[in-house]
Design a protein around this motif. Sequence first.
Motif, PDB file in Angstrom:
ATOM      1  N   LYS A 410       0.762  -1.294  -0.309  1.00 37.44           N
ATOM      2  CA  LYS A 410      -0.403  -0.014  -0.077  1.00 37.44           C
ATOM      3  C   LYS A 410       0.858   0.795  -0.070  1.00 37.44           C
ATOM      4  O   LYS A 410       1.844   0.702   0.251  1.00 37.44           O
ATOM      5  CB  LYS A 410      -1.132  -0.385   1.369  1.00 37.44           C
ATOM      6  CG  LYS A 410      -1.946  -1.659   1.383  1.00 37.44           C
ATOM      7  CD  LYS A 410      -2.437  -1.464   0.041  1.00 37.44           C
ATOM      8  CE  LYS A 410      -3.812  -2.285   0.640  1.00 37.44           C
ATOM      9  NZ  LYS A 410      -4.602  -2.850  -0.514  1.00 37.44           N
ATOM     10  N   LYS A 452       6.507   3.458  -3.659  1.00 31.01           N
ATOM     11  CA  LYS A 452       5.410   2.750  -4.502  1.00 31.01           C
ATOM     12  C   LYS A 452       4.404   4.317  -4.920  1.00 31.01           C
ATOM     13  O   LYS A 452       3.915   4.217  -5.975  1.00 31.01           O
ATOM     14  CB  LYS A 452       4.439   1.982  -3.161  1.00 31.01           C
ATOM     15  CG  LYS A 452       3.255   1.127  -3.566  1.00 31.01           C
ATOM     16  CD  LYS A 452       3.651   0.296  -4.065  1.00 31.01           C
ATOM     17  CE  LYS A 452       2.873  -0.867  -5.366  1.00 31.01           C
ATOM     18  NZ  LYS A 452       3.101  -2.149  -5.506  1.00 31.01           N
ATOM     19  N   ASP A 491      -8.109   2.492  -2.455  1.00 29.13           N
ATOM     20  CA  ASP A 491      -7.695   0.976  -2.984  1.00 29.13           C
ATOM     21  C   ASP A 491      -6.415   0.899  -2.503  1.00 29.13           C
ATOM     22  O   ASP A 491      -5.207   0.200  -2.404  1.00 29.13           O
ATOM     23  CB  ASP A 491      -7.862  -0.075  -3.841  1.00 29.13           C
ATOM     24  CG  ASP A 491      -9.015   0.546  -4.234  1.00 29.13           C
ATOM     25  OD1 ASP A 491     -10.013  -0.001  -3.093  1.00 29.13           O
ATOM     26  OD2 ASP A 491      -9.674   0.231  -5.415  1.00 29.13           O
ATOM     27  N   LEU A 492      -5.459   2.234  -2.377  1.00 29.97           N
ATOM     28  CA  LEU A 492      -4.309   1.599  -1.693  1.00 29.97           C
ATOM     29  C   LEU A 492      -4.020   2.812  -0.032  1.00 29.97           C
ATOM     30  O   LEU A 492      -2.566   2.748   0.721  1.00 29.97           O
ATOM     31  CB  LEU A 492      -3.531   3.277  -2.667  1.00 29.97           C
ATOM     32  CG  LEU A 492      -3.654   2.666  -4.228  1.00 29.97           C
ATOM     33  CD1 LEU A 492      -2.679   4.589  -4.609  1.00 29.97           C
ATOM     34  CD2 LEU A 492      -2.852   1.742  -4.297  1.00 29.97           C
ATOM     35  N   ILE A 493      -4.672   2.247   0.972  1.00 32.11           N
ATOM     36  CA  ILE A 493      -4.623   2.838   2.517  1.00 32.11           C
ATOM     37  C   ILE A 493      -4.577   1.164   2.847  1.00 32.11           C
ATOM     38  O   ILE A 493      -5.230   0.375   2.955  1.00 32.11           O
ATOM     39  CB  ILE A 493      -6.466   3.198   2.298  1.00 32.11           C
ATOM     40  CG1 ILE A 493      -6.332   4.985   1.959  1.00 32.11           C
ATOM     41  CG2 ILE A 493      -6.180   3.962   4.108  1.00 32.11           C
ATOM     42  CD1 ILE A 493      -7.479   5.185   1.991  1.00 32.11           C
ATOM     43  N   TYR A 494      -3.541   1.931   3.496  1.00 30.82           N
ATOM     44  CA  TYR A 494      -3.697   0.405   5.090  1.00 30.82           C
ATOM     45  C   TYR A 494      -3.592   0.734   5.827  1.00 30.82           C
ATOM     46  O   TYR A 494      -3.040   1.741   6.877  1.00 30.82           O
ATOM     47  CB  TYR A 494      -1.625  -0.122   4.759  1.00 30.82           C
ATOM     48  CG  TYR A 494      -0.983  -0.983   6.414  1.00 30.82           C
ATOM     49  CD1 TYR A 494      -1.168  -2.196   5.364  1.00 30.82           C
ATOM     50  CD2 TYR A 494      -0.798  -0.491   7.654  1.00 30.82           C
ATOM     51  CE1 TYR A 494      -1.004  -3.551   6.953  1.00 30.82           C
ATOM     52  CE2 TYR A 494      -0.472  -1.583   8.250  1.00 30.82           C
ATOM     53  CZ  TYR A 494      -0.825  -2.677   7.491  1.00 30.82           C
ATOM     54  OH  TYR A 494      -0.221  -3.195   8.790  1.00 30.82           O
TER      55      TYR A 494
END
Length: 560
Positions: A410, A452, A491-494
Amino acid sequence: MKHKLLKDVSKKKTSGSNGILIEKSTRSKSKAKLKGAFSLVELNNDTFESIGPHMLKRYQRKDLSGRSKDTVVNGKQNGGQETVHEGNPKSCEHEYGSYCLWSTEHREVMKDAIVKRLKDQLFIARAHYPSIAKIKQRERFTRELKQSIQEHERMLSDTITDADLPTVFAKKLEKMEHTIERAKSCEVGCSNVERKLRQLLDITEDEAYFHTRQSAILYHLGVQTMPKTHHCLNMRLTLEYFKSRSIRTDQQNRQKLESPAFQHYVIFSRNVLAVSTTINSTVLNCQDSGSIVFHLFTDAQNFYAMKHWFERNSYSEATVHVTNIEDHLKLPKHAEMQQLLPSEEFRVTIRNYSEPSLRQMKTEYISVFGHSHFLLPDLLPGLNRVVVLDDDLIVQKDLSSLWNLNMDGKVIGAVQFCGVKLGQLRSYISEHSFNSDACVWLSGLNVIELEKWRDLHVTSLYDQSLQKLQKESLPSKRLKTLPVSMLAFQDLIYPLEDSWVLSGLGHDYGISKDHIEKAATLHYNGVMKPWLDLGIHNYKSYWRKYMTTGEMFMRECNIH
């Protein structure tokens, strides 16, 4: 403006079952709507002490106020609830959120009870005077009534609380009481008195409306503008920077600034005192301060003050590097971002139809990345992982474990706030595809994987979304931050554990001491920042604990 500009994103009523409603303060009937009104917080009043004990005793014995000191006096309530007296609490316990319950829990001793009684007498006397003056053979009593009115006006001209009253107030109050009784015994037309009372009532309503609007505006200015003391500190530091003859060089720390082996923290801020407190709390709670590097980004106006402050003050072995972000914004690709735009806060009111009617409305504060955060890959080209901190955050525990966090590919690690769902923001992000049941994420403490970020071209996607919103009728760039910043990392969050950040210390009075002491960091999101006089008193001590003390310029600028 000394900290993040508060946004009221609720400018309209949305459709659907989970809408966001605008927070407004309206005046009933024909009065105009009051824009931007805030809930004013009453400070606890001590009992008035400067009135002599004999006067207080006399006042209480005769009950000149017309009500007991324990009476809760205030205006309108939902459903026309009556004034609540001690010993007769009505059904407040069954009406959560009502004024009736609130007034019982926050009952205060009135410091101006006698003053209010004097004003009531003056109000009644003025109403009767025109009718009395028209009665023949009542000239002497008319003069006495006029004299009593003038004495009350002089006595109340410079009086705010009971402590300001002269020592002879009791005699004049009793004299006016007898005068009013005589006036009521006179044969006068009730319609004349009623007409005068209505006239005075309209004037009083207009004055009350004016003061309500004025207090809302002053409250808005109080939380949105830089206090005079903080402005003084910035000016003194800037002046001293140019007077100093010291040789300033960052060459010795250049390797630290670009080495991924160190723990790099990033802060965007215009507030010297706030950012220094955040840095100090981080350093004091870490195990190895020598491995910490702070990248502080500010604007040209505050750059020299920030620079000189961190030259004068050291934070153990940590390195603090101050950068003027406007030097980077001169690049053509950043032409639209010509100023520092740090984290933004939005006040939203959520309606939850599953709750009882009195508990359906709930106000929350959402803090998200500002436009400047999306320049991080360009601002720090040699780094892979950074931790971004807001300047209204206080660190209470060691954060070094964040550098060993496995984020599963992420881009951003953030605490999610499920009190607000993306579906409830539908009216502001309807042009994009998103998961309605997804929780919003909050800024304050965020772990960023820059490598990333670059691989996925997050900044380019952000710019594209921003350009798309240019065609819409959003009033400002900052308001565009909410939908674009929320969806840029979809959809890129931890999700970080909730224990990392405790939010709400800038607006929520109900946070317990145990929760505060267990949290790794405290986020003062909301309008009542800890460095303001309007800050919540119970939470200020956790912030002041890490505030720099003994600084010469702070003493000279009267910052405590």
